[in-house]
Motif scaffolding. Structure first.
Motif, PDB file in Angstrom:
ATOM      1  N   PHE A 188       0.869  -1.267  -0.213  1.00  0.00           N
ATOM      2  CA  PHE A 188      -0.209   0.025  -0.061  1.00  0.00           C
ATOM      3  C   PHE A 188       0.515   1.172  -0.083  1.00  0.00           C
ATOM      4  N   ASP A 189       0.575   1.905  -0.668  1.00  0.00           N
ATOM      5  CA  ASP A 189       1.582   3.402  -0.568  1.00  0.00           C
ATOM      6  C   ASP A 189       0.932   4.621  -0.068  1.00  0.00           C
ATOM      7  N   PHE A 190       1.572   5.054   0.650  1.00  0.00           N
ATOM      8  CA  PHE A 190       0.868   5.484   1.764  1.00  0.00           C
ATOM      9  C   PHE A 190       1.035   7.339   1.516  1.00  0.00           C
ATOM     10  N   PRO A 227     -14.520   5.392  -5.301  1.00  0.00           N
ATOM     11  CA  PRO A 227     -13.839   4.263  -5.943  1.00  0.00           C
ATOM     12  C   PRO A 227     -12.689   3.942  -6.112  1.00  0.00           C
ATOM     13  N   GLY A 228     -12.561   3.328  -6.067  1.00  0.00           N
ATOM     14  CA  GLY A 228     -10.352   3.210  -6.042  1.00  0.00           C
ATOM     15  C   GLY A 228      -9.203   3.946  -5.069  1.00  0.00           C
ATOM     16  N   VAL A 229      -9.800   4.690  -4.324  1.00  0.00           N
ATOM     17  CA  VAL A 229      -9.164   5.063  -2.632  1.00  0.00           C
ATOM     18  C   VAL A 229      -8.056   4.259  -2.216  1.00  0.00           C
ATOM     19  N   GLY A 230      -8.428   3.293  -1.860  1.00  0.00           N
ATOM     20  CA  GLY A 230      -7.914   1.865  -0.813  1.00  0.00           C
ATOM     21  C   GLY A 230      -8.737   0.948   0.156  1.00  0.00           C
ATOM     22  N   LYS A 231     -10.127   1.302  -0.035  1.00  0.00           N
ATOM     23  CA  LYS A 231     -10.721   0.767   0.106  1.00  0.00           C
ATOM     24  C   LYS A 231     -10.551  -0.634   0.953  1.00  0.00           C
ATOM     25  N   THR A 232     -11.160  -1.437  -0.461  1.00  0.00           N
ATOM     26  CA  THR A 232     -11.074  -2.766  -0.205  1.00  0.00           C
ATOM     27  C   THR A 232      -9.522  -2.976  -0.056  1.00  0.00           C
ATOM     28  N   HIS A 233      -8.503  -2.790  -0.641  1.00  0.00           N
ATOM     29  CA  HIS A 233      -7.252  -3.272  -0.551  1.00  0.00           C
ATOM     30  C   HIS A 233      -7.038  -3.033   1.054  1.00  0.00           C
ATOM     31  N   ILE A 234      -7.296  -1.989   1.851  1.00  0.00           N
ATOM     32  CA  ILE A 234      -6.289  -2.104   3.224  1.00  0.00           C
ATOM     33  C   ILE A 234      -7.461  -2.549   4.387  1.00  0.00           C
TER      34      ILE A 234
HETATM   35  P1  ADP Z   1     -11.378   0.825  -3.784  1.00  0.00           P
HETATM   36  O1  ADP Z   1     -12.573  -0.313  -2.717  1.00  0.00           O
HETATM   37  O2  ADP Z   1     -11.718   2.167  -2.486  1.00  0.00           O
HETATM   38  O3  ADP Z   1     -12.611   1.747  -4.578  1.00  0.00           O
HETATM   39  P2  ADP Z   1      -9.492  -0.689  -4.218  1.00  0.00           P
HETATM   40  O4  ADP Z   1      -8.805  -0.929  -2.426  1.00  0.00           O
HETATM   41  O5  ADP Z   1     -10.288  -2.192  -5.347  1.00  0.00           O
HETATM   42  O6  ADP Z   1     -10.201   0.051  -3.911  1.00  0.00           O
HETATM   43  O7  ADP Z   1      -8.008  -0.301  -4.834  1.00  0.00           O
HETATM   44  C1  ADP Z   1      -8.716  -0.514  -6.325  1.00  0.00           C
HETATM   45  C2  ADP Z   1      -6.839  -0.531  -6.476  1.00  0.00           C
HETATM   46  O8  ADP Z   1      -5.832   0.194  -6.737  1.00  0.00           O
HETATM   47  C3  ADP Z   1      -6.450  -2.086  -6.468  1.00  0.00           C
HETATM   48  O9  ADP Z   1      -5.973  -3.014  -7.358  1.00  0.00           O
HETATM   49  C4  ADP Z   1      -5.912  -1.457  -5.028  1.00  0.00           C
HETATM   50  O10 ADP Z   1      -4.812  -3.260  -4.377  1.00  0.00           O
HETATM   51  C5  ADP Z   1      -5.053  -0.351  -5.942  1.00  0.00           C
HETATM   52  N1  ADP Z   1      -4.764   0.321  -4.716  1.00  0.00           N
HETATM   53  C6  ADP Z   1      -5.484   1.117  -4.175  1.00  0.00           C
HETATM   54  N2  ADP Z   1      -5.236   2.446  -3.325  1.00  0.00           N
HETATM   55  C7  ADP Z   1      -3.423   1.892  -3.172  1.00  0.00           C
HETATM   56  C8  ADP Z   1      -2.755   2.447  -2.539  1.00  0.00           C
HETATM   57  N3  ADP Z   1      -3.012   3.605  -2.232  1.00  0.00           N
HETATM   58  N4  ADP Z   1      -1.255   1.746  -2.795  1.00  0.00           N
HETATM   59  C9  ADP Z   1      -1.279   0.764  -3.436  1.00  0.00           C
HETATM   60  N5  ADP Z   1      -1.905   0.029  -4.168  1.00  0.00           N
HETATM   61  C10 ADP Z   1      -3.020   0.916  -3.638  1.00  0.00           C
END
Ligand code: ADP
Ligand code: MG
Length: 249
Positions: A75-77, A109-116
């Motif tokens: 994860f890129d902070f 969408p895309g801000v990393g909610k699922t990732h974290i």
């Molecule tokens: P969300 O759930 O908020 O829609 P995701 O967690 O699914 O977003 O993130 C979308 C994609 O981008 C995933 O492949 C995730 O691993 C990657 N991603 C999102 N934020 C980061 C981050 N800060 N650093 C590295 N990868 C990230």
């Protein structure tokens, strides 16, 4: 039957995973090192404990049902500044699960909610907690069909026996009154028993519309937020910023 075969048979009957597989190597090692009886037995038991822990970890990981594996190391902070590494490191200690706190990650969408969420869940599995990941859509489906589908019943049972539930993507699809009632029942049952991670692209002000009933929405949010860390994640979509192309020069 020679003695080694006999040993393996006993090990199998006693369900000693590692002994039946590695007794040859362990015996050879003991002969080579001229081990004491104590050291030899210690080696046997240590191998068995390690093999069992590994197997239990693999089972917990499979049962968690993560759609992909993500880690905090990836994860890129610097890209996502609304949550700090220090906050996440604190969460990685997992004591919030012991004190049954919930976490909510809200944002576009895309801000990393699922990732974290998955990364925290993965770490929890490593530390021995039972975790279940489900999207909100799948959860609603499982709740609705648990009386007629064995698979759904299994999913719901595994939720009730977990230490942590990750409910991903509340808010992408609106749900009916009946579904909202089932969801409320689940949240009530889990209240102060099980930690819940929720991700949503909707702020609380939009949850009424989502769940269809203001009284029910208040009751659900009351329970979810009573002991809860809330993260409002902002910023650009990582996906859009790092869009990959096959045809770019
Ligand atoms: P969300 O759930 O908020 O829609 P995701 O967690 O699914 O977003 O993130 C979308 C994609 O981008 C995933 O492949 C995730 O691993 C990657 N991603 C999102 N934020 C980061 C981050 N800060 N650093 C590295 N990868 C990230
Ligand atoms: Mg997501």
């Amino acid at each position: 039957m020679n003695k080694i075969e006999l040993l393996k048979q006993h090990a199998k009957a006693l369900k000693l995973i590692s002994v039946s597989e590695s007794i040859d190597a362990v015996l050879e090692d003991a002969t080579l090192k001229d081990s004491s009886y104590q050291d030899f037995l210690l080696n046997v038991f240590e191998n068995e404990t390690a093999a069992r822990e590994k197997k239990a970890h693999q089972t917990r990981l499979k049962n968690a049902g993560f759609p992909v594996l993500k880690t905090i190391a990836e994860f890129d902070f610097d890209f996502q500044k609304s949550i700090t590494k220090k906050q996440i490191n604190r969460l990685l200690e997992m004591d919030w699960i012991d004190s049954v706190f919930n976490l909510m990650f809200l944002g576009p969408p895309g801000v990393g909610k699922t990732h974290i969420s998955i990364a925290l869940g993965f770490k929890a599995v490593e530390m021995g907690y039972r975790v279940t990941y489900t999207s909100m859509d799948n959860l609603v489906y499982s709740l609705k069909t648990r009386e007629i589908s064995r698979k759904s019943k299994g999913r719901i049972n595994s939720i009730y026996s977990s230490d942590l539930i990750i409910i991903d993507e509340i808010g992408y699809l609106p749900i009916t009154r009946e579904e909202a009632n089932m969801f409320f029942q689940l949240i009530s049952d889990l209240y102060e028993q099980t930690s819940i991670i929720i991700t949503s692209n909707k702020g609380f002000e939009d949850w009424n519309e989502l769940l269809g009933d203001p009284a029910l929405t208040t009751a659900i949010l009351d329970r979810l937020t009573y002991k809860c860390e809330l993260f409002n994640m902002t910023g650009k979509s990582f996906r859009l910023e790092h869009r990959q192309s096959l045809l770019r020069d």
